[in-house]
Design a protein around this motif. Structure first.
Motif, PDB file in Angstrom:
ATOM      1  N   UNK A  46       0.833  -1.203   0.000  1.00  0.00           N
ATOM      2  CA  UNK A  46       0.000   0.000   0.000  1.00  0.00           C
ATOM      3  C   UNK A  46       0.865   1.249   0.000  1.00  0.00           C
ATOM      4  N   UNK A  47       0.574   2.163  -0.887  1.00  0.00           N
ATOM      5  CA  UNK A  47       1.270   3.452  -0.907  1.00  0.00           C
ATOM      6  C   UNK A  47       0.681   4.350   0.178  1.00  0.00           C
ATOM      7  N   UNK A  48       1.531   4.857   1.046  1.00  0.00           N
ATOM      8  CA  UNK A  48       1.076   5.656   2.178  1.00  0.00           C
ATOM      9  C   UNK A  48       1.258   7.154   1.970  1.00  0.00           C
ATOM     10  N   UNK A  49       2.414   7.538   1.470  1.00  0.00           N
ATOM     11  CA  UNK A  49       2.725   8.962   1.386  1.00  0.00           C
ATOM     12  C   UNK A  49       3.827   9.178   0.366  1.00  0.00           C
ATOM     13  N   UNK A  50       3.773  10.326  -0.301  1.00  0.00           N
ATOM     14  CA  UNK A  50       4.816  10.697  -1.250  1.00  0.00           C
ATOM     15  C   UNK A  50       5.236  12.137  -1.019  1.00  0.00           C
ATOM     16  N   UNK A  51       6.467  12.435  -1.452  1.00  0.00           N
ATOM     17  CA  UNK A  51       7.011  13.778  -1.302  1.00  0.00           C
ATOM     18  C   UNK A  51       7.863  14.082  -2.520  1.00  0.00           C
ATOM     19  N   UNK A  52       7.719  15.285  -3.059  1.00  0.00           N
ATOM     20  CA  UNK A  52       8.502  15.682  -4.227  1.00  0.00           C
ATOM     21  C   UNK A  52       9.941  15.964  -3.822  1.00  0.00           C
ATOM     22  N   UNK A  53      10.782  16.209  -4.813  1.00  0.00           N
ATOM     23  CA  UNK A  53      12.218  16.360  -4.566  1.00  0.00           C
ATOM     24  C   UNK A  53      12.541  17.476  -3.585  1.00  0.00           C
ATOM     25  N   UNK A  54      11.744  18.531  -3.600  1.00  0.00           N
ATOM     26  CA  UNK A  54      12.040  19.675  -2.725  1.00  0.00           C
ATOM     27  C   UNK A  54      11.073  19.768  -1.550  1.00  0.00           C
ATOM     28  N   UNK A  55      10.200  18.783  -1.415  1.00  0.00           N
ATOM     29  CA  UNK A  55       9.282  18.776  -0.284  1.00  0.00           C
ATOM     30  C   UNK A  55       8.050  19.630  -0.468  1.00  0.00           C
ATOM     31  N   UNK A  56       7.885  20.241  -1.629  1.00  0.00           N
ATOM     32  CA  UNK A  56       6.751  21.139  -1.818  1.00  0.00           C
ATOM     33  C   UNK A  56       5.434  20.395  -2.030  1.00  0.00           C
ATOM     34  N   UNK A  57       5.514  19.220  -2.585  1.00  0.00           N
ATOM     35  CA  UNK A  57       4.294  18.473  -2.889  1.00  0.00           C
ATOM     36  C   UNK A  57       4.246  17.201  -2.059  1.00  0.00           C
ATOM     37  N   UNK A  58       3.200  17.089  -1.257  1.00  0.00           N
ATOM     38  CA  UNK A  58       2.996  15.937  -0.393  1.00  0.00           C
ATOM     39  C   UNK A  58       1.649  15.306  -0.724  1.00  0.00           C
ATOM     40  N   UNK A  59       1.565  14.017  -0.530  1.00  0.00           N
ATOM     41  CA  UNK A  59       0.296  13.326  -0.711  1.00  0.00           C
ATOM     42  C   UNK A  59       0.233  12.166   0.269  1.00  0.00           C
ATOM     43  N   UNK A  60      -0.989  11.879   0.749  1.00  0.00           N
ATOM     44  CA  UNK A  60      -1.179  10.823   1.741  1.00  0.00           C
ATOM     45  C   UNK A  60      -2.367   9.943   1.371  1.00  0.00           C
ATOM     46  N   UNK A  61      -2.259   8.687   1.733  1.00  0.00           N
ATOM     47  CA  UNK A  61      -3.407   7.792   1.643  1.00  0.00           C
ATOM     48  C   UNK A  61      -4.404   8.164   2.735  1.00  0.00           C
ATOM     49  N   UNK A  62      -5.668   7.936   2.460  1.00  0.00           N
ATOM     50  CA  UNK A  62      -6.702   8.262   3.450  1.00  0.00           C
ATOM     51  C   UNK A  62      -6.486   7.513   4.767  1.00  0.00           C
ATOM     52  N   UNK A  63      -5.912   6.329   4.669  1.00  0.00           N
ATOM     53  CA  UNK A  63      -5.736   5.496   5.863  1.00  0.00           C
ATOM     54  C   UNK A  63      -4.770   6.098   6.871  1.00  0.00           C
ATOM     55  N   UNK A  64      -3.900   7.022   6.426  1.00  0.00           N
ATOM     56  CA  UNK A  64      -2.899   7.588   7.337  1.00  0.00           C
ATOM     57  C   UNK A  64      -2.971   9.104   7.424  1.00  0.00           C
TER      58      UNK A  64
END
Length: 120
Positions: A46-64
């Motif tokens: 399961x993919x939980x979270x992602x972050x772009x190279x400079x930290x400007x773009x974040x994304x999270x799964x609803x579960x977390x």
């Protein structure tokens, strides 16, 4: 190539916190988007979270969302996952992954994983 090594897993009681780290070496870490995954026994990764190279773009799964925070320290070639309000269903092997791109597209490199166990 990017080599990734996770650490910080362990046993924690429900409601507790852990911080996972992922140390990167090889390619220039600061130019890779990064992500955290987990896989529980008998379940798909399961993919939980992602972050772009400079930290400007974040994304999270609803579960977390609202409980976990992804961050990075490019000067230290390290990715983090702060996990709060842990639940027994968070028990899994946690993996960090690197994308070849500056924004998250897909995992191209994987760490070996670290076990997180949350007791009730």
């Amino acid at each position: 190539q990017v080599q990734l090594v996770e650490s910080g897993g362990g046993l924690v009681q429900a409601g507790g916190s852990l911080r996972l780290s992922c140390a990167a070496s090889g390619r220039t870490f600061s130019r890779n988007a990064m992500g955290w995954f987990r896989q529980a026994p008998g379940k798909e990764r399961e993919l939980l979270a992602t972050i772009s190279w400079n930290g400007d773009n974040l994304a999270y799964a609803d579960s977390v969302k609202g409980r976990f925070t992804i961050s990075r320290a490019n000067a230290k070639n390290t990715l983090y996952l702060q996990m709060n309000s842990l639940k027994p269903e968070d028990t899994a092997v946690y993996y960090c992954a690197a994308s070849r791109t500056t924004g998250w597209v897909a995992p191209h490199f994987w760490g070996q994983g670290t076990q997180v166990t949350v007791s009730s």
